[in-house]
Design a protein around this motif. Structure first.
Motif, mmCIF file in Angstrom:
data_model
loop_
_atom_site.group_PDB
_atom_site.id
_atom_site.type_symbol
_atom_site.label_atom_id
_atom_site.label_comp_id
_atom_site.label_asym_id
_atom_site.label_seq_id
_atom_site.Cartn_x
_atom_site.Cartn_y
_atom_site.Cartn_z
ATOM 1 N N TYR A 1 6.420 2.009 1.906
ATOM 2 C CA TYR A 1 5.282 2.231 1.019
ATOM 3 C C TYR A 1 4.623 0.904 0.652
ATOM 4 O O TYR A 1 3.388 0.818 0.576
ATOM 5 N N TYR A 2 5.451 -0.132 0.410
ATOM 6 C CA TYR A 2 4.884 -1.458 0.135
ATOM 7 C C TYR A 2 4.084 -1.952 1.342
ATOM 8 O O TYR A 2 2.964 -2.470 1.189
ATOM 9 N N ASN A 3 4.663 -1.808 2.541
ATOM 10 C CA ASN A 3 3.998 -2.275 3.754
ATOM 11 C C ASN A 3 2.705 -1.521 4.015
ATOM 12 O O ASN A 3 1.678 -2.127 4.345
ATOM 13 N N THR A 4 2.768 -0.196 3.858
ATOM 14 C CA THR A 4 1.566 0.614 4.095
ATOM 15 C C THR A 4 0.464 0.248 3.111
ATOM 16 O O THR A 4 -0.709 0.113 3.489
ATOM 17 N N ALA A 5 0.815 0.087 1.840
ATOM 18 C CA ALA A 5 -0.179 -0.263 0.828
ATOM 19 C C ALA A 5 -0.832 -1.600 1.149
ATOM 20 O O ALA A 5 -2.061 -1.753 1.071
ATOM 21 N N ALA A 6 -0.032 -2.596 1.518
ATOM 22 C CA ALA A 6 -0.574 -3.924 1.808
ATOM 23 C C ALA A 6 -1.444 -3.915 3.062
ATOM 24 O O ALA A 6 -2.556 -4.468 3.072
ATOM 25 N N LEU A 7 -0.966 -3.281 4.127
ATOM 26 C CA LEU A 7 -1.705 -3.286 5.380
ATOM 27 C C LEU A 7 -3.008 -2.494 5.274
ATOM 28 O O LEU A 7 -4.061 -2.949 5.732
ATOM 29 N N VAL A 8 -2.945 -1.301 4.666
ATOM 30 C CA VAL A 8 -4.154 -0.486 4.534
ATOM 31 C C VAL A 8 -5.198 -1.212 3.689
ATOM 32 O O VAL A 8 -6.385 -1.268 4.036
ATOM 33 N N SER A 9 -4.767 -1.780 2.568
ATOM 34 C CA SER A 9 -5.707 -2.464 1.682
ATOM 35 C C SER A 9 -6.362 -3.653 2.368
ATOM 36 O O SER A 9 -7.585 -3.849 2.290
ATOM 37 N N CYS A 10 -5.574 -4.470 3.044
ATOM 38 C CA CYS A 10 -6.103 -5.704 3.615
ATOM 39 C C CYS A 10 -6.901 -5.453 4.893
ATOM 40 O O CYS A 10 -7.898 -6.146 5.140
ATOM 41 N N VAL A 11 -6.508 -4.480 5.699
ATOM 42 C CA VAL A 11 -7.277 -4.190 6.902
ATOM 43 C C VAL A 11 -8.636 -3.618 6.530
ATOM 44 O O VAL A 11 -9.655 -3.938 7.152
ATOM 45 N N GLN A 12 -8.686 -2.768 5.500
ATOM 46 C CA GLN A 12 -9.969 -2.242 5.044
ATOM 47 C C GLN A 12 -10.807 -3.318 4.344
ATOM 48 O O GLN A 12 -12.030 -3.262 4.375
#
Length: 591
Positions: free
Chosen positions: A126-137
């Motif tokens: 969940y931490y990884n998904t939150a960070a990756l989704v936020s930063c890629v967008q």
């Protein structure tokens, strides 16, 4: 003149602040690499044999790689809600494991402990998904550097935690489990409302490239600093004040990336609209141009109306192109339209029957019907599975050799894992861009190097644990930067998230067999053989099943060396099958 208040407000919502906070969150989210440090205390406290510990490691691997639920929640929930679920799982899962291991809760069966470790480790997805989704967008034009840097900090987190724990000076090794339960959750809770998508293209500047280069430099500086600290700690018996000073310097280095958003917000002058339009994507530039045409003082509502009208006109013009001309017999044009519809349907049916070709967008089911996908998948099962087997058994490997520096080797693996992710991606990019060869040839070379590193341990040469930690950590990290890039090239980007989540299952699948059955069975066999020569010997008493010497894992390492050679062979098969595709894909860029 922009006021200080407006600059502070802009700083709080700047996408570079989101990125830096995500980096800090990832720096403490890679707790899966700490399993080698907590597995010995779990084994001794619960009275487990090596096979039972291997099942715990497989549960940890599954929790760290199965992120499908996190991906689904991210589509229907705000980022802070996603992080909150991860915090809950992290604390509950590892917290209960700590209570059971320290006997504050009644002794529990192995299957329950496996479930708790799975739940606790799954919080990191969940931490990884939150960070990756936020930063890629937030950085749609710089996805490669963003993902590489974030994944690199995940790889460094094991070494970072090791230094912080040394500064804290825990009373016992069991307390490390509670650190894993609470530490990442506290960091994620701090940045829960900061890490979010910032979809504002107008924050893009020409200095973004310099910002990424600065952060890359910080990453390499961190890796070099941690390596130097590990060598210093291994050669010299440092006092607690020196260890604390080294940890403080490490924290300062981790905080340095915040310099980038500070410079961009507080020390960069405002750009004129013409320069800003050049830095924006075409759609946003068109919107900005429309604003200037309409004049100053136009609201965002009026701009949206202009864009909507523009899209409507485009749609109308496209419809006019397919409508028949007013002249001519009407039935002829109706016949032509029906004929065109029939041909279109027939082509779609043929395409659905044969499936997409390499480089087109595949669904998971379509990719699973291709030999390339399964050959690559099983290459990762064997290659990454071998690396994960070494990572999970590092505590027992050190214990069998009488080496109590397991935390040092965990840090070495963490640093080499980071370098593998960065170096593997760079190496494979040079191969495809400059030579036009398939990307997986780089993976084959790395898998051969992994086999050589394992053979070095089998021979029992000097520094064998260091060599294995460096080579296997580097090889394991390189798998993910090379394979994921190759998958995006061969099977497209449209359904890449689904393909990515399926490919990550290859690593725990390989570990399930290689660690859960091969390594643990061989270890327990030699442990029983050695226990028979001890007095007293009680058949089946797991407290006596401790293997000592190089023999405990040398047979396993020999098997893994052969497995890595077989993985390299599968990678070369994929190279042969995709050679023409890569020549066409990158041939023009080389010429």
């Amino acid at each position: 003149m922009v006021s200080v208040y407006e600059r502070v407000k802009g700083f709080a919502g700047h996408r570079w602040v989101v990125f830096v906070c995500a980096m800090w969150d990832m720096s403490f989210a890679g707790t899966s690499y700490m399993f080698g440090s907590i597995s010995p205390v779990i084994k001794s406290s619960m009275g487990y044999n090596q096979k039972q510990v291997a099942f715990l490691s497989v549960a940890k691997d599954l929790g760290d790689n199965v992120g499908l639920l996190a991906g689904k929640i991210s589509q229907a929930s705000p980022i802070w809600g996603l992080i909150l679920v991860g915090i809950f799982q992290n604390v509950v899962g590892y917290g209960l494991v700590g209570l059971i291991v320290t006997h504050r809760f009644p002794s529990s069966p192995l299957w329950l402990l496996c479930i708790l470790i799975f739940v606790g480790q799954n919080g990191s997805t969940y931490y990884n998904t939150a960070a990756l989704v936020s930063c890629v967008q937030s950085f749609p034009e710089s996805r490669g550097p963003v993902v590489g840097i974030l994944k690199g900090f995940v790889g460094l987190s094991g070494a970072i935690w090791t230094q912080i724990i040394a500064m804290i000076k825990l009373p016992d090794q069991a307390s490390l489990i509670f650190i894993i339960a609470v530490g990442p959750a506290m960091v994620s809770c701090t940045f829960m409302f900061i890490i979010r998508p910032v979809e504002s293209y107008r924050q893009s500047r020409a200095s973004d490239g310099s910002g990424f280069m600065f952060i890359y430099s910080i990453c390499l500086l961190l890796a070099a600093y941690l390596t130097g600290v590990l060598l210093l700690e291994n050669m010299i018996d440092l006092d607690q004040s020196t260890i604390t000073l080294l940890a403080v310097i490490l924290v300062i280095l981790i905080l340095l990336p915040i310099i980038v958003p500070i410079l961009l917000v507080f020390f960069s002058g405002p750009q004129n609209p013409d320069q800003e339009a050049l830095l924006e994507p075409p759609m946003v530039a068109e919107e900005t141009k429309s604003k200037h045409v309409l004049g100053l003082g136009e609201t965002s509502t009026s701009t949206n109306k202009v864009i909507a009208k523009h899209v409507e006109n485009e749609k109308a013009s496209s419809e006019l192109e397919v409508l028949p001309l007013s002249e001519g017999p009407r039935d002829i044009f109706q016949f032509q339209a029906r004929l065109w519809q029939g041909l279109t349907k027939a082509l779609k049916k043929i395409k659905r029957k044969n499936g997409p070709h390499r480089g087109e967008d595949f669904t998971l089911s379509e990719a699973m019907a291709k030999a390339d996908f399964w050959i690559m998948f099983f290459s990762v099962v064997m290659g990454a599975g071998s690396g994960l087997t070494i990572i999970n058994n590092m505590g027992q490997i050190c214990q069998s050799l009488g080496d109590d520096n397991v935390n040092v080797y965990v840090s070495v693996i963490s640093i080499s894992n980071f370098l593998g992710r960065v170096g593997g991606g760079y190496f494979s990019e040079v191969i495809v861009r400059n030579l036009g060869y398939p990307r997986l040839i780089a993976l084959a070379v790395i898998q051969v190097l992994m086999s050589l590193g394992l053979s070095y341990y089998v021979l029992g040469l000097v520094g064998q644990v260091y060599v294995v930690a460096i080579v296997m950590g580097f090889g394991y990290g390189a798998h993910w930067s090379i394979v994921l890039a190759a998958a995006s090239e061969l099977f497209g980007l449209k359904n890449f998230g689904t393909l990515y989540n399926f490919l990550t299952m290859a690593s725990p699948a390989g570990s399930l067999f290689l660690s859960g059955f091969v390594a643990s069975t061989i270890y327990d066999y030699y442990a029983e053989e050695q226990a028979k020569h001890r007095v007293p010997y009680v058949n089946g008493n797991s407290d006596l099943l401790h293997c000592e010497g190089n023999i405990c894992f040398s047979v396993t390492f020999a098997i893994l060396a052969l497995v890595c050679i077989l993985a390299a062979s599968l990678s070369l098969i994929t190279v042969h099958r995709t050679k023409r595709f890569y020549a066409q894909l990158y041939g023009e860029s080389r010429t």
